[in-house]
Design a protein around this motif. Structure first.
Motif, short mmCIF file in Angstrom:
data_model
loop_
_atom_site.label_atom_id
_atom_site.label_comp_id
_atom_site.label_asym_id
_atom_site.label_seq_id
_atom_site.Cartn_x
_atom_site.Cartn_y
_atom_site.Cartn_z
N PRO A 1 57.21 7.00 -34.25
CA PRO A 1 56.01 6.27 -33.83
C PRO A 1 55.83 4.94 -34.55
O PRO A 1 55.34 3.98 -33.96
CB PRO A 1 54.87 7.25 -34.17
N LEU A 2 56.24 4.87 -35.82
CA LEU A 2 56.10 3.61 -36.55
C LEU A 2 57.02 2.54 -35.96
O LEU A 2 56.62 1.38 -35.81
CB LEU A 2 56.42 3.83 -38.02
N ILE A 3 58.25 2.91 -35.62
CA ILE A 3 59.17 1.95 -35.00
C ILE A 3 58.63 1.49 -33.65
O ILE A 3 58.67 0.29 -33.32
CB ILE A 3 60.57 2.58 -34.85
N ALA A 4 58.10 2.44 -32.87
CA ALA A 4 57.53 2.07 -31.57
C ALA A 4 56.33 1.14 -31.74
O ALA A 4 56.18 0.16 -30.99
CB ALA A 4 57.13 3.33 -30.80
N LEU B 1 49.76 7.71 -29.26
CA LEU B 1 49.76 9.07 -28.72
C LEU B 1 50.85 9.92 -29.36
O LEU B 1 50.66 11.10 -29.68
CB LEU B 1 49.93 9.02 -27.20
N TRP B 2 52.01 9.32 -29.55
CA TRP B 2 53.13 10.01 -30.18
C TRP B 2 52.75 10.47 -31.59
O TRP B 2 53.02 11.61 -31.99
CB TRP B 2 54.33 9.08 -30.19
N ALA B 3 52.13 9.56 -32.34
CA ALA B 3 51.72 9.91 -33.71
C ALA B 3 50.67 11.01 -33.72
O ALA B 3 50.70 11.91 -34.57
CB ALA B 3 51.20 8.66 -34.42
N MET B 4 49.73 10.95 -32.77
CA MET B 4 48.67 11.95 -32.73
C MET B 4 49.19 13.33 -32.36
O MET B 4 48.62 14.35 -32.74
CB MET B 4 47.58 11.51 -31.75
#
Length: 763
Positions: free
Chosen positions: A548-551, A579-582
């Motif tokens: 998620p950080l790269i995105a 959303l990915w991180a959550m």
């Protein structure tokens, strides 16, 4: 004979009327298809026009450091050290291919690929150049002698870095180049001195959980092979040899910092003195924990780390002061380029501030970008552009590619990118200017600066949010409010007073300026504590992976670099990253690398802790990664945990038990009742429970376990087969399962003796 004119359908009945009103079915279908085709053609034409606009001359330059950084990131994901000559050969070949394609339409893509390979190669070469021994196992009662290179003054203790010239230990086969040692408060030796001492050495601190920040990697690139603490007295003796120019320079700068600190101490004390020293010399370890935490909670923590803001204030104050003084000389501003002279003076002041503050990564980035801006002023070029940011980024990444994975670099460049976008959008022109009417200028007196500060704080805060959430597991909901209240005072009073204090110190006239600086710091501390005490001031975020950080980084870069409506595709990528991180699941069990702390998620969804030691820092990291507001001393951490002298037991959310076995006699009972056993002892070979033992922890470090049916999926700090210079793998490394499952009775050790009827010698 022609029919006379008549209304549609008249004389032909209802069918004729319908035929006139509604066109034939095939005509409708053909028209709809034509309309859809025209719509899609229009959209495709717009997309092509936007793409051509984004591919204009000079538009790809800012993307080169992005590709270069991608190559560095790729290097750090490798599970073993790349071969330097292979990486260099590949980079040269791709660079040559890009040169040959310079007139081809694929040239931009070829340049990006070559830049990625170059970043990978530069990172590999940097590691090879800094190669040194890293301690793998603790050493006790080690005799060391060497030169003191740096010294840090902290709140409760001090520490220093020792360049080792001689080392004697029970295992004398290892020799370290540098070690970092902690000592009692006020006992750190002077920089440049030659000392003899005894110490206990420990391996560099590994990540406290999978995905956490790697302190060992950080220390490797600082040239430090071990950390520890001094045992007994420190003896200062005459050096057997000269320490070299670098050591003399470090001693001189340390003496200068100590002198400045002593002058500040004469007027200020406590957190006022600590913050004033941090702003001028970069030494921020003496700030008390409550104020330090409040600074980061309120969103003012960036003030404590010398970065772009501080460098801009220093250069800006010197630039305008020198230019104003030169403009007072009659005729000078007409016949001489005083603006360029002022830029030279500002560049010299920024360079001195860089050296005085210790030249950390964020400060280097700030200096390089400030230098590019000032040089642009000297050569009559536009200063604040994406090219300026790209040049500064390339300089930092070439000199220190490891900076890419450091939070200060990521947050600093993200904030700067947001501010450059703000300038590119022409936001200052939205407010009253000197060309506006008198009424507008009066109405907007001070409002323009206030609104610019508001937008700058908002944009910089939003740009750095993904990185603050990833590294520190928190966001600052009231960051804009704190910056609005405190930063005008810091910009107009604190920093200028500090610079005037430095200038007046040689004359002995610096006292009043330190007092002015203290008043401004008092206001900043008051704002910090007020904002930190507001409801909901602490925005906690659970840990998430690097994906998620790269995105999110890609989304921010796209939104910043593109200028057509295509930039909003970056917003979609950023939303997907959020959303990915959550949706990232949290582990059910956390195990420390020494098996002295085990956290198990219970039925209430919170972590319950089994521990045999008091590692406050580790527990803080685990709780922060779980977005848990409890402190390490909270009694509720032990809820549901049953302990005795033999070990501890706690249930998982599904009712199965996890055991921390401290004694051998506890293992037999735990093997029959527990689903998972964590122990530093050797478990019985017929144990039915899943076992995490000392051997696995020593090879793989801290573990995170997630329930998978009746077993547990294992994520390790050091995955299987990993061998990096800052993660030296043991020679006796073995294979470990990636999933722990309970053993069935059939898998227990069986008696292999054949029956008596079969116990006969065969032909």
């Amino acid at each position: 004979m022609a029919e006379p004119d008549r209304p549609p359908g008249r004389g032909r009945g209802f069918a004729g009327a319908v035929a006139d009103v509604w066109p034939p079915r095939r005509a409708v279908q053909a028209g709809a298809y034509l309309a859809d085709t025209e719509t899609w053609s229009s959209w495709l034409a717009k997309l092509k026009a936007w793409a051509r606009a984004e591919a204009g001359v000079g538009r790809f330059l800012p993307w080169v450091p992005v590709a270069f950084g991608a190559g560095i990131a790729l290097y750090f994901t490798a599970d073993h050290e790349p071969v330097l000559w292979v990486a260099a050969t590949l980079a040269l070949m791709l660079s040559a291919a890009a040169f040959l394609l310079r007139r081809h339409r694929l040239f931009p893509i070829a340049v990006m690929i070559a830049a990625t390979a170059a970043g990978f190669t530069v990172a590999t070469a940097r590691t090879a150049r800094l190669a040194h021994t890293v301690l793998a196992r603790p050493l006790y009662s080690v005799a060391l002698s060497g030169f003191v290179e740096t010294r840090d003054i902290r709140e409760r203790s001090d520490r220093f870095v020792l360049r080792v010239t001689e080392m004697e230990s029970p295992r004398g086969e290892i020799t370290l180049a540098r070690v970092r040692l902690s000592v009692k408060k006020g006992m750190a030796p002077d920089v440049g001195s030659f000392v003899e001492l005894k110490a206990r050495l420990l391996p560099p601190l590994a990540p406290l959980r999978p995905g956490a920040y790697d302190f060992a990697r950080d220390m490797f690139f600082q040239g430090i092979g071990a950390s520890g603490f001094v045992m007994g007295a420190i003896k200062t003796v005459a050096p057997p040899q000269e320490g070299g120019f670098g050591l003399r320079y470090a001693a001189f700068m340390q003496d200068l910092r100590d002198t400045i600190d002593a002058r500040i101490r004469a007027r200020l004390d406590g957190d006022e003195r600590a913050i004033a020293t941090a702003l001028l010399t970069g030494r921020r370890d003496a700030i008390t924990t409550p104020v330090n935490d409040a600074m980061f909670i309120s969103g003012l923590g960036h003030v404590l780390s010398i970065s772009g803001y501080h460098m801009a204030v220093v250069a800006g104050v010197v630039f305008f002061a020198v230019r104003a003084l030169l403009a007072l000389i009659p005729g000078l501003h007409v016949s001489h380029p005083i603006k360029k002279w002022a830029a030279i003076a500002a560049l010299i002041a920024a360079a001195f501030y860089l050296l005085l503050s210790g030249a950390e990564v964020a400060t280097q980035r700030s200096f390089y970008m400030t230098a590019v801006v000032l040089i642009a002023v000297m050569v009559d070029r536009r200063a604040i552009t994406f090219r300026t940011l790209a040049v500064a980024a390339m300089i930092v990444l070439v000199i220190a590619p490891e900076a890419l994975v450091h939070p200060s670099f990521q947050m600093s460049f993200a904030a700067t990118l947001g501010l450059v976008v703000l300038v590119q959008l022409g936001l200052p022109q939205l407010f009253a200017t000197p060309d506006s009417s008198s009424a507008a200028r009066v109405a907007m007196w001070g409002g323009r600066e206030l609104m610019m500060l508001l937008f700058a704080s908002l944009v910089a805060g939003l740009a750095t949010t993904p990185y603050a959430a990833f590294h520190f597991h928190r966001v600052t909901p009231y960051g804009v409010l704190a910056n609005l209240a405190a930063m005008p005072v810091v910009s107009a009073l604190v920093m200028p007073a500090g610079l005037l204090g430095l200038a007046a110190a040689p004359l002995g006239l610096d006292g009043p300026f330190w007092s002015l600086m203290g008043w401004g710091i008092d206001w900043m501390i008051a704002v910090t504590r007020w904002v930190a005490a507001l409801p909901g001031a602490v925005g906690r975020v659970t840990a998430f992976g690097i994906g998620p950080l790269i995105a999110a980084s890609l989304g921010l870069v796209v939104m910043g670099f593109l200028r057509t409506p295509l930039r909003w595709s970056g917003a979609l990528v950023l939303a997907g990253a959020i959303l990915w991180a959550m949706m990232t699941p949290q582990p059910d069990i956390m195990i420390s690398g020494d098996a002295r702390n085990v956290a198990v998620r219970g039925r209430d969804g919170r972590l319950h802790l089994m521990r045999t030691g008091k590692d406050v820092f580790l527990v803080q990291e685990w709780l922060a990664a779980d977005a848990d507001a409890r402190t390490p001393a909270d009694a509720s951490l032990a809820d549901g945990v049953s302990c005795d002298d033999a070990g501890c037991v706690v249930p998982v959310a599904d009712g199965r038990f996890v055991s921390l076995a401290l004694r051998a006699e506890a293992l037999e009972d735990d093997c029959a009742r527990a689903a998972l056993i964590i122990t530093t002892r050797q478990a019985p070979s017929d144990c039915a429970a899943s076992v995490v033992d000392r051997d696995r922890l020593q090879h793989q470090g801290a573990l995170a376990l997630t329930r998978r049916g009746q077993g547990f999926a294992v994520e390790a700090v050091r995955p299987q087969g990993t061998q990096r210079p800052w993660w030296p793998a043991a020679a006796d490394a073995t294979d470990f399962e990636t999933t722990l499952t309970p053993r069935s009775p059939a898998s227990r050790s069986q008696d292999a003796t054949p029956p008596e009827t079969e116990q006969q010698q065969e032909d």
